[in-house]
Design a protein around this motif. Structure first.
Motif, PDB file in Angstrom:
ATOM      1  N   ASP A  21      10.547  24.396  27.819  1.00 32.36           N
ATOM      2  CA  ASP A  21       9.212  23.790  27.843  1.00 32.36           C
ATOM      3  C   ASP A  21       8.115  24.733  27.345  1.00 32.36           C
ATOM      4  N   GLY A  22       8.489  25.961  26.969  1.00 37.23           N
ATOM      5  CA  GLY A  22       7.498  26.916  26.483  1.00 37.23           C
ATOM      6  C   GLY A  22       6.678  27.565  27.587  1.00 37.23           C
ATOM      7  N   ARG A  23       6.893  27.173  28.811  1.00 39.28           N
ATOM      8  CA  ARG A  23       6.196  27.749  29.972  1.00 39.28           C
ATOM      9  C   ARG A  23       7.196  28.637  30.692  1.00 39.28           C
ATOM     10  N   THR A  24       7.020  29.943  30.572  1.00 43.28           N
ATOM     11  CA  THR A  24       8.019  30.853  31.122  1.00 43.28           C
ATOM     12  C   THR A  24       7.359  32.134  31.575  1.00 43.28           C
ATOM     13  N   TRP A  25       8.150  33.168  31.808  1.00 47.57           N
ATOM     14  CA  TRP A  25       7.647  34.446  32.305  1.00 47.57           C
ATOM     15  C   TRP A  25       6.789  35.137  31.256  1.00 47.57           C
ATOM     16  N   ARG A  26       5.613  35.594  31.685  1.00 47.88           N
ATOM     17  CA  ARG A  26       4.680  36.330  30.823  1.00 47.88           C
ATOM     18  C   ARG A  26       4.088  37.484  31.620  1.00 47.88           C
ATOM     19  N   ALA A  27       3.693  38.519  30.920  1.00 42.87           N
ATOM     20  CA  ALA A  27       3.072  39.677  31.577  1.00 42.87           C
ATOM     21  C   ALA A  27       1.578  39.448  31.717  1.00 42.87           C
ATOM     22  N   ASN A  28       1.022  40.009  32.762  1.00 36.80           N
ATOM     23  CA  ASN A  28      -0.426  40.154  32.850  1.00 36.80           C
ATOM     24  C   ASN A  28      -0.706  41.597  33.243  1.00 36.80           C
ATOM     25  N   GLU A  29      -1.875  41.914  33.720  1.00 39.15           N
ATOM     26  CA  GLU A  29      -2.233  43.313  33.921  1.00 39.15           C
ATOM     27  C   GLU A  29      -1.599  43.974  35.132  1.00 39.15           C
ATOM     28  N   TYR A  30      -0.971  43.221  36.043  1.00 35.90           N
ATOM     29  CA  TYR A  30      -0.416  43.859  37.240  1.00 35.90           C
ATOM     30  C   TYR A  30       0.937  43.281  37.687  1.00 35.90           C
ATOM     31  N   ALA A  31       1.448  42.265  37.041  1.00 31.10           N
ATOM     32  CA  ALA A  31       2.709  41.637  37.453  1.00 31.10           C
ATOM     33  C   ALA A  31       3.218  40.789  36.294  1.00 31.10           C
ATOM     34  N   VAL A  32       4.224  39.971  36.553  1.00 32.70           N
ATOM     35  CA  VAL A  32       4.651  38.939  35.602  1.00 32.70           C
ATOM     36  C   VAL A  32       4.506  37.604  36.324  1.00 32.70           C
ATOM     37  N   ARG A  33       4.326  36.556  35.533  1.00 30.19           N
ATOM     38  CA  ARG A  33       4.177  35.246  36.153  1.00 30.19           C
ATOM     39  C   ARG A  33       4.872  34.194  35.312  1.00 30.19           C
ATOM     40  N   CYS A  34       5.356  33.197  36.004  1.00 28.96           N
ATOM     41  CA  CYS A  34       5.970  32.045  35.360  1.00 28.96           C
ATOM     42  C   CYS A  34       5.015  30.884  35.557  1.00 28.96           C
ATOM     43  N   THR A  35       4.462  30.386  34.473  1.00 28.31           N
ATOM     44  CA  THR A  35       3.436  29.346  34.555  1.00 28.31           C
ATOM     45  C   THR A  35       4.054  27.956  34.639  1.00 28.31           C
ATOM     46  N   TYR A  36       3.237  27.007  35.018  1.00 27.28           N
ATOM     47  CA  TYR A  36       3.705  25.662  35.340  1.00 27.28           C
ATOM     48  C   TYR A  36       3.764  24.739  34.129  1.00 27.28           C
ATOM     49  N   TYR A 134       4.351  34.521  40.749  1.00 34.18           N
ATOM     50  CA  TYR A 134       4.204  35.913  40.339  1.00 34.18           C
ATOM     51  C   TYR A 134       5.361  36.732  40.887  1.00 34.18           C
ATOM     52  N   ALA A 135       5.813  37.725  40.116  1.00 34.43           N
ATOM     53  CA  ALA A 135       6.831  38.673  40.572  1.00 34.43           C
ATOM     54  C   ALA A 135       6.394  40.076  40.180  1.00 34.43           C
ATOM     55  N   ASP A 136       6.729  41.042  41.009  1.00 40.03           N
ATOM     56  CA  ASP A 136       6.359  42.433  40.761  1.00 40.03           C
ATOM     57  C   ASP A 136       7.291  43.347  41.548  1.00 40.03           C
ATOM     58  N   SER A 137       7.253  44.611  41.212  1.00 38.33           N
ATOM     59  CA  SER A 137       7.938  45.676  41.959  1.00 38.33           C
ATOM     60  C   SER A 137       9.420  45.384  42.177  1.00 38.33           C
ATOM     61  N   ILE A 138      10.143  45.188  41.085  1.00 33.71           N
ATOM     62  CA  ILE A 138      11.589  45.001  41.171  1.00 33.71           C
ATOM     63  C   ILE A 138      12.227  46.367  41.409  1.00 33.71           C
ATOM     64  N   VAL A 139      13.050  46.450  42.449  1.00 38.48           N
ATOM     65  CA  VAL A 139      13.677  47.718  42.829  1.00 38.48           C
ATOM     66  C   VAL A 139      15.159  47.472  43.085  1.00 38.48           C
TER      67      VAL A 139
END
Length: 171
Positions: A21-36, A134-139
């Protein structure tokens, strides 16, 4: 450890827009997000680069997730696999609902069946018409070796008689 403080770090990851659908994970300034998508549920994977894991130990996989707004629930699941194909992934964090716009950590203790290159994936599975996950800090940390001794049982400390400065310890 991946904190996504540098948006370019997303380039290390495999992104699969499974519903195309072209709506997927993208970076922003502090995390990644998957848009709707207003019409389709999310079906988007964020997959780590291959990590060299061994079958003789546990690994602690964790990441932080948040919803855009506290009144709009987002969903994810997470898995591990030996390829970039999510069909091969074993789910290690079942479908989880996120309804807080503050990051919360999610963790799983993982073992793998063979030594080799393994990948962890976060699968956005929010319903249609949501906002963004949003997703961040993968460890990924090494945990206990599977052959490690078990914890101590039947632990007993017997003090010496008459206040002597000694004791007998048994277990």
């Amino acid at each position: 450890v991946q904190t996504f403080d540098d948006p370019e770090s997303l380039g290390l990851y495999t992104i699969i827009d499974a519903n195309a659908d072209g709506r997927t994970w993208r970076a922003n300034e502090y995390a990644v997000r998957c848009t709707y998508n207003a019409d389709k549920a999310s079906d988007d994977w964020l997959i780590t680069p291959p990590l060299s894991l061994k079958a003789d130990r546990q690994y602690i996989f964790s990441f932080k997730a948040a919803a855009t707004r506290p009144d709009v629930e987002e969903c994810f699941e997470a898995g591990v696999g030996a390829s970039e194909n999510p069909a091969d992934f074993r789910i290690v964090i079942p479908k989880t609902r996120v309804s807080d716009n503050r990051f919360k950590e999610y963790t799983s203790i993982v073992t793998v069946r063979d030594d080799g290159a393994w990948r962890f994936g976060i699968h956005a599975v929010s319903e249609a018409g949501r906002v963004a996950l949003y997703a961040d800090s993968i460890v990924v940390r090494e945990g206990a070796m599977l052959a490690a001794p078990d914890s101590v049982t039947d632990f007993v400390v017997t003090p010496a008689p008459l206040g002597q400065l000694s004791a007998t310890v048994s277990m």
